[in-house]
Each structure stands twice: as C-alpha cells, then as structure tokens.
Design a protein around this motif. Structure first.
Motif, PDB file in Angstrom:
ATOM      1  N   TRP A 150     -37.126  26.718 -23.024  1.00 55.65           N
ATOM      2  CA  TRP A 150     -37.361  28.074 -23.519  1.00 55.65           C
ATOM      3  C   TRP A 150     -36.337  28.434 -24.580  1.00 55.65           C
ATOM      4  O   TRP A 150     -36.529  29.318 -25.385  1.00 55.65           O
ATOM      5  N   GLN A 202     -37.688  18.068 -24.309  1.00 56.75           N
ATOM      6  CA  GLN A 202     -37.329  19.162 -25.216  1.00 56.75           C
ATOM      7  C   GLN A 202     -38.424  20.214 -25.335  1.00 56.75           C
ATOM      8  O   GLN A 202     -38.141  21.400 -25.460  1.00 56.75           O
ATOM      9  N   ASN A 222     -32.382  26.956 -26.621  1.00 54.04           N
ATOM     10  CA  ASN A 222     -31.342  25.942 -26.809  1.00 54.04           C
ATOM     11  C   ASN A 222     -29.964  26.511 -26.490  1.00 54.04           C
ATOM     12  O   ASN A 222     -28.961  25.849 -26.706  1.00 54.04           O
ATOM     13  N   GLU A 230     -29.006  20.700 -25.416  1.00 57.89           N
ATOM     14  CA  GLU A 230     -30.323  20.329 -25.912  1.00 57.89           C
ATOM     15  C   GLU A 230     -30.475  18.809 -26.097  1.00 57.89           C
ATOM     16  O   GLU A 230     -31.535  18.241 -25.815  1.00 57.89           O
TER      17      GLU A 230
HETATM   18  C1  LIG Z   1     -34.187  24.135 -30.377  1.00 61.19           C
HETATM   19  O1  LIG Z   1     -33.673  23.482 -31.534  1.00 61.19           O
HETATM   20  C2  LIG Z   1     -34.610  22.624 -32.167  1.00 61.19           C
HETATM   21  C3  LIG Z   1     -33.921  21.968 -33.340  1.00 61.19           C
HETATM   22  O2  LIG Z   1     -32.793  21.261 -32.895  1.00 61.19           O
HETATM   23  C4  LIG Z   1     -35.829  23.387 -32.623  1.00 61.19           C
HETATM   24  O3  LIG Z   1     -36.782  22.512 -33.155  1.00 61.19           O
HETATM   25  C5  LIG Z   1     -36.426  24.130 -31.433  1.00 61.19           C
HETATM   26  O4  LIG Z   1     -37.467  24.960 -31.878  1.00 61.19           O
HETATM   27  C6  LIG Z   1     -35.384  24.981 -30.731  1.00 61.19           C
HETATM   28  N1  LIG Z   1     -35.978  25.541 -29.518  1.00 61.19           N
HETATM   29  C7  LIG Z   1     -35.996  26.834 -29.269  1.00 61.19           C
HETATM   30  C8  LIG Z   1     -36.696  27.240 -28.034  1.00 61.19           C
HETATM   31  O5  LIG Z   1     -35.458  27.669 -29.975  1.00 61.19           O
END
Ligand SMILES: *[C@@H]1O[C@H](CO)[C@@H](O)[C@H](O)[C@H]1NC(C)=O
Ligand SMILES: *[C@@H]1O[C@H](CO)[C@@H](O)[C@H](O)[C@H]1NC(C)=O
Ligand SMILES: *[C@@H]1O[C@H](CO)[C@@H](O)[C@H](O)[C@H]1NC(C)=O
Length: 395
Positions: free
Chosen positions: A133, A129, A135, A120
């Motif tokens: 879809w 970012q 992390n 990520e």
């Molecule tokens: C991925 O992690 C970030 C925080 O590091 C968060 O804000 C984000 O919603 C997450 N994305 C998903 C798709 O879960």
C-alpha cells in the motif's frame, strides 16, 4: 451560530482550566512520538494519497467517534488515541499533514497504514511489491523523524530534557510484512521474514536511542490466526487447524514466534542501554482475551466476525471489503472486536489501551497517568479543540 460557538469555547475553556489547575505534578509524558502501520496511523496514508486504499477517506471509517473519516483504519479511536487521552495529551497530528504553524509540542505521528518493518527493496526481491500500500517503511518514517528533530529540540541539554518526557512507540510494525506474504499465499516467505523483521525493528530502536530516546514502548504482533483476513484466506475443513477459540493455530504460532524473538531482542537491547526504559507491549495477550471471552467485553456478535464487510463466514470478502461496493457496516460496532476484517474496532482498541496503561500488559509498565484526570468526561467536541491551538493556549 457564532455566539453558540463562543459559548461552547468558553464553557470548554473553563472546564479545561479547572482540570489544568487540578494537576499537582507535571505530566508523566509531555510528548508522544509514534512509528508504525495502520494500527496507529492517524492520517498519514490518507495524506499521502492512499491510492491503493482510498476507502480510508470515507465513512464508515471514523463513523463512531469522529463522525468523519480521519484516515484511521477503524470506526473510531485507536490505541494511540486512548494512550494520548489517558496522559492528558492531544491526539497525535500525522506528520504528512502537518501545517506550517502546527503545534507539535505534544507529539507527532509517523505511522503509515500498510507500512512494513522492512524496506521496499525486500518486497521487490520477494516479488511482493505489487501488494504494498505504501513504501513508507519504518526506515522512511525514521528519516522523517530525523528531519523534524531540529524543530523538536536543539541543544544537547534541550534534547535530554525533551526525551526524558517523551514516550516513543515503535510499532506495532511488522504485521504487514507478514500480511503481504499471506495475501500472496506464500507461507514459506511469511515464516522466513521473521528474523529480518525483528532486526529492522531493533535497528530502528537503536537509532532512536542514539538520537536521544529514553522511554520506548514496543508492541508485539496480534494473534493473526484470529483475524478475519487470515480466517478467510486460509479457511480449512480440518478441525485440527483451529484452536478452542476458532482461531488458526499455525498463524497464531507465527505471531508467537515473532513476539518471542522480539522480546529476546529487546532484552539484549536493555542490557546494551541500561539507562533507557524499553517496554514491551503485549498486544497478543491483550487481544487474545477477546477471543477467549468475547461477551465479557461486550462483543455479543463474537470476536471473529468483522463488523464491516461483504459477507462470508467472517464477513470478510477481499473483493467487497469494508467501504467498497457490496459491503456494509454493522449497526453497533461496539458489539464487535473486529472492524473491517484486518483492523479492530474502537471498542477493542480501548480495552487494549487500558490493558497497557493499567497493566499488566506492558513490561516494564508505563508510567501511571495522573489520577486527577477524567478523560472520559471530555466529549469528541472538546477533543477536536485539543487538536488545535485552543489546547496549546491553556498549557
Ligand atoms: C513505491 O516505489 C516504487 C518505485 O520505487 C513505485 O513504483 C511504487 O508506485 C511505489 N508504491 C507506492 C504504493 O507508492
Ligand atoms: C515463496 O517464498 C520463498 C521464500 O522467499 C521463495 O523461495 C518461493 O519461490 C516463493 N514461492 C512462490 C510460489 O512464489
Ligand atoms: C464477495 O464479493 C463479490 C463481489 O461483490 C461477490 O461476487 C461474492 O459473491 C462475494 N463472496 C461471498 C462469499 O460473499
């Protein structure tokens, strides 16, 4: 109804016992462990909420074989499902949906739709970012595996014997690292990602080998220039941009570069670990056949146009993609290679799996499956039973 079910179970049991009895030798692989993205996710993204891709939980996803949405990004089975079938193993249960007493003796699936080879952090720094879809990158999946490992094998001897009979798939992974850059419209970024993506894949394989892996299958990337997503995003008036199959030359070139670098890196890994079998799965060449001669595979609607979508020259529309309002699925998905613009149909995945197992698209080749087994004679009903306890009872 109850009696009917019982009868079916009895019929199935006898049928299956007969097959078990006909095994003369142990199976070439007793277990399959899989890491990857939507090409092989059998339900992890769905189990994790699928906030950015909720349609994966609804028909028409899954309509062809399972008759319900399972979290697979296709109308039916994926390459990994056909590989499991060919080796007489049940479909891989998704890690994030494992129940407490689930049988994981024959494998687990860590792949998550949308997953990237890079973490990520890379996408945050690249300003991408918001497109992710999930992390649950390759590293995250590797962490899940390490956490689960004590329930797969314990002592050194136990683990040696376990991994000798385990096929471990690392990928396809990396396709999304490029997709996210492409969706953002940054080709420089797409090209620049390659060395990082390869490094991440190789590091993961190295760690898996340190954990005990002995048989690894590492797929390359598909010809993305033939994908409805890329054909739509980068549609061009310039005929020179297309090859003889109507695919975007530059984007197929990016896939070729990725695959070339991956193969070189795998060769170096083989030298470093001569006792480990590291196979390269040529997804690119296996899929390219569809674009060269679609009718030969029954793709009478051509191989470029998606079966399920919201119109446009390739039936792919970002604002009305498969499963969303304004989209619709074709009558017969087996006449299409492309399912939803990004993923392939069950029909296409079956041909690719066959190409990997029967050759010559896996280098070195996979162990041949047992000849006595007739996987195609099993119905979807019987396979559903292989998903659960009935299967393990007759091992
Ligand atoms: C991925 O992690 C970030 C925080 O590091 C968060 O804000 C984000 O919603 C997450 N994305 C998903 C798709 O879960
Ligand atoms: C595209 O990616 C490159 C390399 O990461 C970056 O330097 C550039 O700023 C990006 N361009 C845009 C328009 O975001
Ligand atoms: C794509 O879908 C949107 C929303 O349904 C629609 O307004 C638009 O006309 C579609 N584009 C094409 C090329 O079909």
């Amino acid at each position: 109804m109850k009696i009917y079910n019982c009868l079916l179970i009895i019929l199935f049991t006898f049928g299956y016992l007969e097959k078990v009895v006909s095994y003369h030798s142990p199976r070439p692989y007793e277990t399959i462990i899989n890491f990857g993205d939507s090409l092989s996710d059998t339900g992890n993204l769905l189990a994790s909420g699928a906030i950015l891709f909720p349609v994966i939980g609804n028909l028409p996803y899954g309509e062809t074989f399972f008759k319900r949405a399972t979290g697979r990004c296709s109308d039916g089975r994926l390459i990994i499902d056909f590989i499991a079938e060919a080796y007489g193993l049940p479909y891989l249960p998704p890690y994030l949906a494992l129940t407490k007493d689930q049988n994981i003796n024959h494998g687990v699936n860590f792949a998550v739709a949308g997953a990237t080879a890079l973490d990520e952090k890379f996408f945050i720094e690249a300003g991408l970012q918001k497109f992710l879809w999930t992390n649950d990158s390759l590293n995250v999946q590797l962490g899940w595996f390490k956490k689960l490992k004590p329930s797969l094998c314990t002592t050194k001897q136990d683990c040696d014997s376990y991994f000798k009979r385990s096929l471990i798939l690392v990928g396809e992974i990396g396709g999304n690292d490029y997709n996210y850059a492409a969706i953002a419209g940054n080709i420089t970024q797409l090209q620049a990602a390659t060395p990082h993506v390869i490094k991440a894949i190789i590091m993961a394989i190295d760690e898996l080998i340190a954990e005990g892996a002995r048989e690894l299958l590492v797929p390359g990337n598909f010809p993305i220039g033939c994908s409805a997503l890329y054909l739509t995003l980068f549609i061009s008036r310039n005929k020179q941009d297309y090859d003889e199959n109507g695919c975007l030359k530059a984007f197929n070139g990016y896939s070729e570069t990725h695959n070339k670098e991956l193969k070189l890196a795998l060769e170096a890994l083989r030298r470093k670990h001569p006792h480990v079998r590291i196979m390269y799965a040529d997804y690119y060449a296996a899929a390219k056949r569809f674009f060269q001669a679609p009718r030969q595979y029954g793709f009478t609607s051509g191989a470029l146009r998606a079966c399920c979508g919201g119109g446009g020259p390739f039936n792919f529309n970002m604002s009305a993609s498969c499963g969303h309002k304004g989209s619709k699925a074709c009558e017969n998905p087996s006449t299409h290679a492309n399912w939803d613009g990004i993923h392939l149909t069950e029909a296409a995945y079956r041909y690719i799996a066959k190409a990997l197992i029967d050759g010559p698209f896996s280098y070195p080749p996979l162990k041949p499956p047992l000849a006595t087994r007739k996987s195609s004679t099993l119905t979807s009903f019987q396979y559903r039973y292989m998903d659960n306890a009935v299967y393990s009872k007759f091992q």
